[in-house]
Design an enzyme around this catalytic site. Sequence first.
Site, mmCIF file in Angstrom:
data_model
loop_
_atom_site.group_PDB
_atom_site.id
_atom_site.type_symbol
_atom_site.label_atom_id
_atom_site.label_comp_id
_atom_site.label_asym_id
_atom_site.label_seq_id
_atom_site.Cartn_x
_atom_site.Cartn_y
_atom_site.Cartn_z
ATOM 1 N N LEU A 163 -3.393 23.226 40.199
ATOM 2 C CA LEU A 163 -2.047 23.802 40.288
ATOM 3 C C LEU A 163 -2.322 25.178 40.070
ATOM 4 C CD1 LEU A 163 0.069 20.909 38.604
ATOM 5 C CD2 LEU A 163 -0.087 21.538 41.044
ATOM 6 N N ASP A 164 -1.513 26.063 40.736
ATOM 7 C CA ASP A 164 -1.541 27.465 40.655
ATOM 8 C C ASP A 164 -1.007 27.648 39.135
ATOM 9 O OD1 ASP A 164 -2.334 27.741 43.445
ATOM 10 O OD2 ASP A 164 -0.251 27.870 43.991
ATOM 11 N N TYR A 165 -1.333 28.989 38.833
ATOM 12 C CA TYR A 165 -1.036 29.405 37.530
ATOM 13 C C TYR A 165 0.509 29.518 37.148
ATOM 14 C CZ TYR A 165 -0.882 33.078 33.583
ATOM 15 O OH TYR A 165 -0.679 33.826 32.361
#
Length: 242
Positions: free
Chosen positions: A105-107
């Site tokens: 999952l993106d930051y």
Amino acid sequence: MANHQERLQKVIAKSGVTSRRKAEVYIVDGRVKVNGKVVNELGTKVGPNDTVEVDGVPLEKEVPVYYLLYKPRGVISSVSDDKDRKVVTDFLPEVNERVYPVGRLDYDTSGLIILTNDGSFAQSLMHPKHQIDKVYVAKIKGIPTKEELQSMKKGIKSDGEHLKAIHTKMLSSDRKKNTSIIQMVLHEGKNRQIRRMFDALGYPVDKLKRERYGFLSTEGLQPGECREMTPHEVKLLKKASE
């Protein structure tokens, strides 16, 4: 991290047989076998499904473990970070196994992520042919039309890639604030996919959360909390990714 492979000497050292430096000597001296064959190249990498022997004795394989984490925003989907930012494994209880996230999952994205040391399980879940629903909720700036939401199901070009949603639905909108909440279902998970799709339509994403992964949901978990998956959940996911 696609194949979750590590250098052979590192795997030997982690098993507790000897130090990494001595493991390198063992490899060069021909004392190490991988899948029944002597390996004396120090650059060799092995994965969770490889059988490693030192002096004819197989390394003990870890018992597979499976965790479900509600990843907060501002956390890296990795086991380490060279900028010393928080990573997903920081939120797990103390475990001896070498666990890693399934996909990412993106930051700036929160929500469900699975962590495991079961390499074949992780790879089967990430394989494109297994169409497991991943349900996201995005808060965006602007209010897209039905036609624009439909266009995301047909696919949107971004940086030479064809990005596609399986389903889109407007959950709510606020005309005064000019914002809306959109539910999206994906099967693939390309880098920053949802943000790129909305950017292409001119609607920047303010917040993004993955609420469901297949039949698993964030219910009962707060951001930063995790739990072990039940054997039944693992069995169902394995069946879904066969």
